[in-house]
Design an enzyme around this catalytic site. Structure first.
Site, mmCIF file in Angstrom:
data_model
loop_
_atom_site.group_PDB
_atom_site.id
_atom_site.type_symbol
_atom_site.label_atom_id
_atom_site.label_comp_id
_atom_site.label_asym_id
_atom_site.label_seq_id
_atom_site.Cartn_x
_atom_site.Cartn_y
_atom_site.Cartn_z
ATOM 1 N N HIS A 1 0.833 -1.222 0.000
ATOM 2 C CA HIS A 1 0.000 0.000 0.000
ATOM 3 C C HIS A 1 0.866 1.271 0.000
ATOM 4 O O HIS A 1 0.385 2.350 0.371
ATOM 5 C CB HIS A 1 -0.916 0.070 1.244
ATOM 6 N N GLU B 1 -4.839 6.046 -5.746
ATOM 7 C CA GLU B 1 -3.603 5.387 -6.172
ATOM 8 C C GLU B 1 -3.362 5.564 -7.667
ATOM 9 O O GLU B 1 -2.214 5.649 -8.107
ATOM 10 C CB GLU B 1 -3.665 3.895 -5.804
ATOM 11 N N HIS C 1 -4.630 2.877 6.090
ATOM 12 C CA HIS C 1 -5.301 2.555 4.821
ATOM 13 C C HIS C 1 -6.209 1.364 5.104
ATOM 14 O O HIS C 1 -5.729 0.237 5.294
ATOM 15 C CB HIS C 1 -4.258 2.222 3.750
ATOM 16 N N GLY D 1 -11.812 3.576 5.867
ATOM 17 C CA GLY D 1 -11.277 4.783 6.492
ATOM 18 C C GLY D 1 -12.013 6.037 6.064
ATOM 19 O O GLY D 1 -12.229 6.962 6.851
ATOM 20 N N GLU D 2 -12.446 6.064 4.797
ATOM 21 C CA GLU D 2 -13.118 7.257 4.280
ATOM 22 C C GLU D 2 -14.612 7.270 4.580
ATOM 23 O O GLU D 2 -15.231 8.335 4.596
ATOM 24 C CB GLU D 2 -12.914 7.345 2.753
#
Ligand code: ADP
Length: 389
Positions: free
Chosen positions: A173, A376, A201, A324-325
């Site tokens: 990651h 990414e 992440h 996480g978001e």
């Protein structure tokens, strides 16, 4: 405008995106799924949208299809192709222009990433044959962690065995951790060199990373992406004896591997691996699902605590990726009751998130807590463009 074709090739899928390397904007994106199977399908979004169901026997055909879809849609040629490669081993620690020697090095890392690197290799071969006129760049998930100090990289096993099998902690990651760390620095109006960060992440795969001055100094994944946090279907940290207990009971290596990579984590704990479903179950009073979330959150808090000590001082904690978001409960469970360590969560901001980068700690909190959307593909486009643009 520098358009980079970003490619993420798995063993049976091909994701592609035509990304403006300066803004991150997508001119087009798509996915070809179930390559090599009878029911392959492609989805494409650009100026128009297309859904295609046709047999796509191999990655070469998938790439030809992607190229044709973009051409029919009137998209310009990319100036470079950027490939996501999971494992770069000891040697490939920077974005690298792909040539035959680099392909051989990626091949040499296959034993360390048997699920991931073979897909990237067929993707690279297919992309090079469809786009022979532009440079191809490999961007490695492991690269950002090449700065981890030796004491962090080594497992405490026989040094000769470790050397013979290239067993050490590599971390993954990296593209995401590096990207969100840079975004956080911008948001905080600081130079990355001034900041100590803990990046979390949390997607289907999940990892934590301690970042000092813009460099990774510790991360939770190891020789493979199995170590560390509780993930969708991966166990993360376990007592290694679990593997020998099962092997002594007749399980072979493939069965143990399947258990730990595909039948463990949240799925092993409660039968579901998607946090949206698990959250719905918890809301309806399902105690098994609730315990699965608590196990995940507990592991996260342990890592946050450990990495705070590794860093000595934490300026910001970053939450990113799907969970996480989007999952306020997880963020709150990780940061709860940590005022003594300088983490003062703003529960209102956490529960009612806006878009883009968001601060979810109180204004006076000594440690800032941020939600930073990862990207990414944009990061791969930026790094490819920086190398060959
Ligand atoms: P991957 O590692 O496959 O890229 P993602 O980053 O998409 O995974 O994260 C997948 C996880 O994030 C799943 O558990 C999913 O439930 C959760 N997730 C993704 N999007 C949302 C959303 N909009 N709301 C709640 N949870 C989400």
């Amino acid at each position: 405008m520098g358009l980079v074709l970003v490619v993420n090739a798995g063993s049976s899928s091909l994701k592609f995106a035509l990304v403006d390397a300066t803004t991150g904007e997508r001119a087009a994106e798509g996915v070809v799924e179930r390559i090599g199977e009878a029911n392959s399908a492609a989805q494409y979004t650009g100026r128009g949208e297309r859904q295609i169901e046709q047999v796509v026997p191999d990655h070469g055909t998938a790439f030809a299809l992607a190229r044709d879809l973009m051409a029919e849609d009137g998209q310009p040629q990319p100036i470079a192709v950027g490939h996501r490669v999971v494992h770069g081993g000891d040697e490939l620690t920077e974005p690298t222009v792909i040539n035959d020697a680099v392909i051989a090095q990626i091949e040499a890392c296959v034993p360390l990433a048997p699920l991931h690197n073979p897909g990237a290799l067929v993707g690279i071969a297919a992309a090079r044959s469809q786009y022979p006129q532009v440079p191809h760049v490999a961007v490695f998930d492991t690269a950002f962690h090449a700065t981890m100090p030796p004491a962090v990289r080594e497992y405490a096993i026989d040094r000769n065995v470790a050397r013979d099998f290239s067993i050490r902690r590599y971390g993954f990651h990296g593209t995401s951790h590096q990207y969100v760390a840079a975004q956080a620095a911008k948001f905080l109006s600081k130079d990355p060199s001034e900041l100590n960060l803990v990046s979390l992440h949390l997607g289907n795969g999940a990892s934590a990373c301690a970042i000092r001055g813009g460099r990774s100094v510790e991360t939770s994944m190891g020789v493979t992406p199995l170590e560390g946090l509780v993930m969708g279907t991966r166990s993360g940290d376990i007592d290694p004896s679990i593997t020998t207990i099962l092997q002594a009971a007749g399980w072979d290596a493939a069965a143990v591997d399947n258990l730990l990579n595909r039948e463990s984590g949240l799925k092993g704990l409660c039968g579901d691996n998607d946090l949206r479903q698990i959250s719905e179950r918890v809301a309806s009073g399902d105690e098994v699902a609730a315990l699965a979330l608590e196990v995940m959150a507990h592991r996260l808090r342990k890592y946050l605590g450990a990495y705070s000590f590794v860093l000595g001082r934490v300026d910001a904690v970053i939450f990113t990726a799907g969970i996480g978001e989007h999952n306020a409960w997880v963020r709150s469970a990780v940061c709860r009751d940590l005022e003594g360590f300088g983490i003062q969560l703003d529960e209102v901001a956490n529960a009612d998130l806006g878009s883009g980068i968001q601060q979810i700690s109180l204004p006076d909190s000594p440690v800032t807590v941020l939600v930073v959307p990862t990207d990414e593909e944009y990061a791969i486009a930026q790094q490819s463009y920086a190398l060959v643009g």
